[in-house]
Design an enzyme around this catalytic site. Sequence first.
Site, PDB file in Angstrom:
ATOM      1  N   ALA A  13       0.828  -1.204   0.000  1.00 30.35           N
ATOM      2  CA  ALA A  13       0.000   0.000   0.000  1.00 30.35           C
ATOM      3  C   ALA A  13       0.860   1.251   0.000  1.00 30.35           C
ATOM      4  CB  ALA A  13      -0.933  -0.015   1.214  1.00 30.35           C
ATOM      5  N   ALA A  16       3.201   2.637  -5.231  1.00 30.80           N
ATOM      6  CA  ALA A  16       2.969   1.717  -6.352  1.00 30.80           C
ATOM      7  C   ALA A  16       1.701   0.904  -6.112  1.00 30.80           C
ATOM      8  CB  ALA A  16       4.173   0.794  -6.528  1.00 30.80           C
ATOM      9  N   PHE A 116      17.761  18.285  -9.471  1.00 32.50           N
ATOM     10  CA  PHE A 116      18.216  17.093  -8.789  1.00 32.50           C
ATOM     11  C   PHE A 116      19.443  16.558  -9.516  1.00 32.50           C
ATOM     12  CE2 PHE A 116      16.173  14.227  -5.528  1.00 32.50           C
ATOM     13  CZ  PHE A 116      15.631  15.242  -4.774  1.00 32.50           C
ATOM     14  N   GLN A 230      21.942   1.065  -4.499  1.00 30.17           N
ATOM     15  CA  GLN A 230      22.362   2.473  -4.445  1.00 30.17           C
ATOM     16  C   GLN A 230      22.733   2.927  -3.033  1.00 30.17           C
ATOM     17  OE1 GLN A 230      19.466   5.929  -5.383  1.00 30.17           O
ATOM     18  NE2 GLN A 230      21.027   6.006  -6.960  1.00 30.17           N
ATOM     19  N   HIS A 232      23.204   6.348  -1.065  1.00 26.71           N
ATOM     20  CA  HIS A 232      22.892   7.773  -1.194  1.00 26.71           C
ATOM     21  C   HIS A 232      24.038   8.569  -0.589  1.00 26.71           C
ATOM     22  CE1 HIS A 232      20.858  11.602  -0.787  1.00 26.71           C
ATOM     23  NE2 HIS A 232      19.822  11.129  -1.456  1.00 26.71           N
ATOM     24  N   LEU A 242      18.226   9.783   6.026  1.00 23.77           N
ATOM     25  CA  LEU A 242      18.464  10.503   4.772  1.00 23.77           C
ATOM     26  C   LEU A 242      18.429  12.019   4.962  1.00 23.77           C
ATOM     27  CD1 LEU A 242      18.727  10.089   1.630  1.00 23.77           C
ATOM     28  CD2 LEU A 242      16.331  10.719   1.551  1.00 23.77           C
ATOM     29  N   GLU A 245      18.615  14.867  -1.265  1.00 24.41           N
ATOM     30  CA  GLU A 245      19.400  15.454  -2.355  1.00 24.41           C
ATOM     31  C   GLU A 245      18.899  16.864  -2.687  1.00 24.41           C
ATOM     32  OE1 GLU A 245      20.550  12.650  -5.394  1.00 24.41           O
ATOM     33  OE2 GLU A 245      19.747  13.959  -6.938  1.00 24.41           O
ATOM     34  N   ARG A 276      24.384   9.949  -8.268  1.00 21.68           N
ATOM     35  CA  ARG A 276      24.618   9.509  -6.890  1.00 21.68           C
ATOM     36  C   ARG A 276      25.810   8.570  -6.751  1.00 21.68           C
ATOM     37  NH1 ARG A 276      18.400   8.709  -4.743  1.00 21.68           N
ATOM     38  NH2 ARG A 276      18.043  10.950  -4.541  1.00 21.68           N
ATOM     39  N   HIS A 340      20.490   2.942   0.338  1.00 18.67           N
ATOM     40  CA  HIS A 340      19.276   3.729   0.100  1.00 18.67           C
ATOM     41  C   HIS A 340      18.249   3.053  -0.799  1.00 18.67           C
ATOM     42  CE1 HIS A 340      16.767   7.233  -0.301  1.00 18.67           C
ATOM     43  NE2 HIS A 340      17.014   7.352  -1.591  1.00 18.67           N
ATOM     44  N   ARG A 375      20.063   4.796 -10.157  1.00 20.05           N
ATOM     45  CA  ARG A 375      18.828   5.567 -10.321  1.00 20.05           C
ATOM     46  C   ARG A 375      19.092   7.054 -10.112  1.00 20.05           C
ATOM     47  NH1 ARG A 375      15.092   7.724  -6.598  1.00 20.05           N
ATOM     48  NH2 ARG A 375      15.985   6.646  -4.815  1.00 20.05           N
ATOM     49  N   SER A 380      12.312   7.561  -8.758  1.00 20.97           N
ATOM     50  CA  SER A 380      11.657   6.387  -8.184  1.00 20.97           C
ATOM     51  C   SER A 380      10.183   6.635  -7.915  1.00 20.97           C
ATOM     52  CB  SER A 380      12.359   5.974  -6.895  1.00 20.97           C
ATOM     53  OG  SER A 380      11.589   5.003  -6.255  1.00 20.97           O
ATOM     54  N   LEU A 381       9.878   7.810  -7.367  1.00 27.10           N
ATOM     55  CA  LEU A 381       8.464   8.121  -7.157  1.00 27.10           C
ATOM     56  C   LEU A 381       7.739   8.075  -8.500  1.00 27.10           C
ATOM     57  CD1 LEU A 381       8.525  11.002  -4.497  1.00 27.10           C
ATOM     58  CD2 LEU A 381       8.308   8.543  -4.166  1.00 27.10           C
TER      59      LEU A 381
END
Length: 561
Positions: A13, A16, A116, A230, A232, A242, A245, A276, A340, A375, A380-381
């Site tokens: 949930a 995605a 970014f 990855q 970060h 985190l 970025e 990254r 990350h 990535r 990713s979002l």
Amino acid sequence: MAVYQHDVVVVGAGLAGMRATLAAIKGGADVAMVTKVHPVRSHSNAAQGGINAALTSRGDDWEEHAYETVKGSDYLGDQDAIEVMCQEAGPAIIEMEHMGVIFNRDEEGRLGTRRFGGQQRARTFHVADITGQALLHVLYEQILKAKARVYEEWFVTSLVTDNDGAVRGVVAIEMMTGQLHLIKAKAVILATGGTGRLYEPSTNGLIVTADGQALAYAVGAPLEDMEMVQYHPTTLKGNGILMTEAARGEGAYLINKDGDRFMKKYAPNMMELASRDVVSRAEQTEINEGRGADGCVFLDLRHLGRELIETKLSYINEVALDFSNVNLAEKPCPIRPGNHYEMGGIKTDVNGRTSVKGLYAAGECACVSVHGGNRLGANSLLDTIVFGRRSGEAAVEDAKQIGEINITEAALSRDRDHIKQLLDRKPTSDTPAKIRLEMGRAMNDGVAVFRDEAGMQAALKTVRSLRERYTTLAVHDKGQVFNTNLIFALELGFMLETAETICLGAIARKESRGAHYRTDFPKRDDENFLKHTVVTKGPKGPVITYAPVTVTKWKPQVRSY
Ligand SMILES: Cc1cc2nc3c(=O)[nH]c(=O)nc-3n(C[C@H](O)[C@H](O)[C@H](O)COP(=O)(O)OP(=O)(O)OC[C@H]3O[C@@H](n4cnc5c(N)ncnc54)[C@H](O)[C@@H]3O)c2cc1C
């Protein structure tokens, strides 16, 4: 025990899973979403910096976004899939805005962007530094509005296949009662998130434990490019939280202990906003060569001014204050590269279909593959929203062709036996938490920013010996109601299985590409390794094969920033 049935079952949930659920409902299916935590506690909630899209209406170009994604991936991403994602990004952002996401705006009142890493242009849309939370809560409103069936705090323990090997349901524990249930489905979409907690420390929530990857792998679905993990560049000293970025996107510097902006040596053009993998290696080199302080370098925001920090980066300012006692307007903050994100995952096509009938995957647990070896931040979002929707649509379409579901309650007995064993064993001094910590440390030692044969073999050896220990592990809490000790043990089983695939993929890839940098093979080797690693579960254990990378128009080039 009870048996439930739906056309489409979505496991997860996060962004995605919710986007897939909405698409499947729109397609007219009876849909249920299963999640081990309340939906808005999914890790997507922690996403900070933003979501990428090239809005063509204001002069940006999706092909430029696609090229930069391909370059960022170190040419391992499938270019046809990247084209799909980048082309659909603009409409996806506008759709989210229309659903109610209050994106930041610029001085002229238009949707505002920030820059970014790995991208020449500012195309990252954001809600301050809580973008994931904003998106997730708006999607959850839509889930409530659609009256979607949600099995909340239900933990999926396995996928159930019929005699033809097609996935036609899941087994899940209802955590409140400890009861096991069978949920039948014509299609199952896995949207269970990444592998973060295979490593210690990690920026990921404690619930990010590779469940979906292991569930899919167990029924024969291949895992792709799992070695691409990855790190970060900016995670907080000590606990690995985190520091988005977006700080560098807004202009923050990276400095070493002498106050030197070292990125000028490593990426003279893009500086702090190089990809990254490049920035993480630069930092680790500074630290290894003695120009760090106590295993860290520094993120310096002082020149940005208090007002910008307090309006656009207030969340990380709070985190820095609470956990490092640093006010970002006054002092540089100690940071270092930290685990990350998992670029690899369950191998799918652009519609979320895996090679196993009835099984789909989307979001971080999937590998479409749009991120390849590395990535880009804020992609990713986008991946979750675009491919979440597409997998929901494909699952509905395929489910319409399915008649009766031929699985029985016998499917429950294997999981019931496994759980019974864990509960029946006499407690020893070994605990799931101990094994998990040893695994996390071994992965972080051996399969991190810089890798070599000996280090990766050592990690693999540890993971395999921990798998041995797992076979005799006992769960100390014997209760039925909210037995989190049991859930922790089941998650650990998933993690150990997935960790092995990461180690094996990494050992077999004898080159350096993206996040996979080997000091013993420091060059990219397109001749032998411009290909996807594919790990499948064979009768005797993991089997590695390779699959071609789709190149449409961007031929591999030397990568510099
Ligand atoms: C701190 C942080 C900041 C980030 N910032 C950004 C950013 O600014 N921009 C960007 O693009 N990306 C960012 N990312 C990456 C991005 O947030 C994630 O890749 C993405 O949100 C993953 O979404 P998902 O829907 O695939 O999975 P998740 O959001 O992790 O959701 C997984 C779901 O699966 C469920 N689940 C898992 N296993 C089971 C099981 N066995 N049974 C039942 N349910 C299960 C969980 O309950 C949960 O609902 C960030 C990541 C982190 C960790």
